[in-house]
Write a protein that holds these residues in place. Structure first.
Motif, short mmCIF file in Angstrom:
data_model
loop_
_atom_site.label_atom_id
_atom_site.label_comp_id
_atom_site.label_asym_id
_atom_site.label_seq_id
_atom_site.Cartn_x
_atom_site.Cartn_y
_atom_site.Cartn_z
N GLY A 39 0.61 -1.58 0.00
CA GLY A 39 -0.30 -0.14 -0.02
C GLY A 39 0.86 1.67 -0.08
O GLY A 39 1.84 0.81 0.45
N SER A 40 0.53 1.96 -0.64
CA SER A 40 1.88 3.29 -1.08
C SER A 40 1.31 3.86 1.19
O SER A 40 2.42 4.85 0.55
CB SER A 40 0.72 4.45 -1.80
OG SER A 40 -0.71 5.25 -0.50
N SER A 41 0.57 3.89 1.12
CA SER A 41 1.13 4.33 2.72
C SER A 41 2.12 3.50 3.29
O SER A 41 2.76 4.05 4.94
CB SER A 41 0.23 3.87 4.19
OG SER A 41 -0.07 3.22 3.66
N HIS A 42 2.75 2.69 3.10
CA HIS A 42 4.15 1.36 3.23
C HIS A 42 5.07 1.87 3.48
O HIS A 42 6.45 1.33 3.87
CB HIS A 42 3.37 0.00 2.74
CG HIS A 42 2.35 -0.23 3.80
ND1 HIS A 42 2.16 -1.93 4.02
CD2 HIS A 42 1.42 -0.02 4.60
CE1 HIS A 42 0.89 -1.87 4.30
NE2 HIS A 42 0.64 -1.15 4.83
N LEU A 43 5.18 2.56 2.10
CA LEU A 43 6.38 3.53 1.41
C LEU A 43 7.34 4.33 2.08
O LEU A 43 6.88 5.42 2.43
CB LEU A 43 6.39 3.50 0.09
CG LEU A 43 8.19 4.26 -0.56
CD1 LEU A 43 8.54 2.85 -0.89
CD2 LEU A 43 7.20 4.89 -1.75
N ILE A 44 8.45 4.62 3.19
CA ILE A 44 8.79 5.19 4.31
C ILE A 44 10.07 6.19 3.21
O ILE A 44 10.20 6.98 4.30
CB ILE A 44 8.83 4.55 5.48
CG1 ILE A 44 9.50 3.87 5.15
CG2 ILE A 44 7.59 4.21 5.87
CD1 ILE A 44 10.70 2.54 6.22
N ASP B 206 7.71 -3.76 5.68
CA ASP B 206 7.48 -4.41 5.86
C ASP B 206 8.89 -5.54 6.44
O ASP B 206 10.34 -5.17 6.22
CB ASP B 206 7.69 -5.52 4.45
CG ASP B 206 7.23 -6.45 4.10
OD1 ASP B 206 7.72 -7.71 5.07
OD2 ASP B 206 7.32 -7.49 2.89
N LEU B 207 8.59 -6.14 7.08
CA LEU B 207 10.48 -6.66 7.89
C LEU B 207 10.77 -7.33 7.52
O LEU B 207 11.43 -8.01 8.04
CB LEU B 207 9.39 -7.25 9.87
CG LEU B 207 8.85 -5.97 10.76
CD1 LEU B 207 8.37 -6.53 11.83
CD2 LEU B 207 9.87 -5.49 10.76
N MET B 208 10.22 -9.00 6.83
CA MET B 208 10.82 -9.18 5.83
C MET B 208 11.61 -8.74 4.61
O MET B 208 12.50 -9.67 4.13
CB MET B 208 9.73 -10.92 6.31
CG MET B 208 8.89 -11.59 6.76
SD MET B 208 10.26 -12.13 7.78
CE MET B 208 10.06 -13.35 7.19
N MET B 209 10.88 -7.71 3.68
CA MET B 209 11.44 -7.99 2.72
C MET B 209 11.59 -6.37 3.53
O MET B 209 10.60 -5.42 2.09
CB MET B 209 11.19 -8.15 1.37
CG MET B 209 11.55 -9.34 0.76
SD MET B 209 12.93 -9.59 0.93
CE MET B 209 13.09 -8.89 -1.02
N PRO B 210 12.37 -5.65 4.03
CA PRO B 210 12.09 -3.60 4.18
C PRO B 210 12.50 -2.81 3.06
O PRO B 210 12.09 -2.16 2.41
CB PRO B 210 13.08 -3.61 5.62
CG PRO B 210 13.63 -4.35 5.97
CD PRO B 210 13.19 -6.02 5.15
N VAL B 211 13.58 -3.64 2.15
CA VAL B 211 14.30 -2.88 1.33
C VAL B 211 13.57 -3.85 0.34
O VAL B 211 14.47 -4.92 -0.33
CB VAL B 211 15.75 -2.19 1.36
CG1 VAL B 211 16.26 -1.60 0.33
CG2 VAL B 211 15.43 -1.73 2.39
N GLN B 212 13.55 -2.84 -1.45
CA GLN B 212 13.64 -3.98 -2.53
C GLN B 212 14.18 -2.74 -3.31
O GLN B 212 13.91 -1.36 -3.46
CB GLN B 212 12.33 -3.30 -2.84
CG GLN B 212 11.18 -4.24 -2.39
CD GLN B 212 11.14 -5.38 -2.46
OE1 GLN B 212 11.67 -6.48 -3.50
NE2 GLN B 212 10.28 -6.81 -1.61
N GLU B 213 14.91 -3.40 -4.41
CA GLU B 213 15.89 -2.89 -4.77
C GLU B 213 15.62 -3.53 -6.32
O GLU B 213 15.23 -4.13 -7.25
CB GLU B 213 17.33 -3.26 -4.75
CG GLU B 213 18.55 -2.07 -5.41
CD GLU B 213 19.81 -2.45 -5.36
OE1 GLU B 213 20.34 -1.22 -5.30
OE2 GLU B 213 20.23 -3.01 -4.74
#
Length: 170
Positions: free
Chosen positions: A55-60, A121-128
């Protein structure tokens, strides 16, 4: 990649970027306020990769990286952390190409360009999401202008999402 993005339940890509060179994609469903990221399974050391949807609110935070180093980053708590001097006039692509030195611009070959998405997201907090992956020799910035334009647009889109969600609790 189109099939995988279109197969995501409750997700209709409004705008998407697919890199056949890097074998990854990113898409935004504006109506549902969702972001989907599809990474190269080889980079993840997996047989196949499943799209991650946020969700867009999950992007920090969102960050542009060149050759593994941060060039510019926007997060909910601050505006442009880590931006080089002059970046406000040049935009992310200008920062990626090279720094300013007196009246002369210094440019060097670019091996890797990416946008990093930081999520809650605690499992995959960073996506590149890779926009360029050319190890060894690198690419001349003048030859990758379309990639730099795409990178600018995607950083801008993601920055709008981060900025608009600054006052929203995730």
């Amino acid at each position: 990649m189109d099939e995988q993005l279109n197969a995501i339940p409750d997700f209709t890509p409004t705008v998407s970027y697919k890199s056949s060179m890097c074998k990854n994609a990113i898409a935004i469903d504006i109506e549902r306020e969702k972001i989907a990221v599809l990474l190269n399974p080889m980079k993840l050391k997996q047989l196949e990769a499943k799209a991650s949807v946020y969700g867009s609110s999950h992007l920090i935070a969102v960050e542009v990286a060149r050759d593994g180093s941060s060039v510019i980053k926007t997060q909910r708590g601050s505006q442009l952390a880590g931006a080089a001097a002059g970046g406000f006039l040049l935009g992310p692509a200008g920062l990626v190409v090279g720094g300013l030195s007196g009246a002369k611009r210094q440019e060097s070959k670019i091996e890797k360009l990416s946008i990093k998405l930081y999520t809650n997201d605690l499992m995959m907090p960073v996506q590149e999401v890779l926009f360029l992956d050319f190890p060894g020799g690198g690419a001349d910035p003048q030859q990758i202008q379309p990639i730099l334009r795409d990178l600018d647009q995607w950083y801008g889109r993601l920055r709008v999402i981060v900025e608009s969600k600054k006052n929203v609790r995730a």
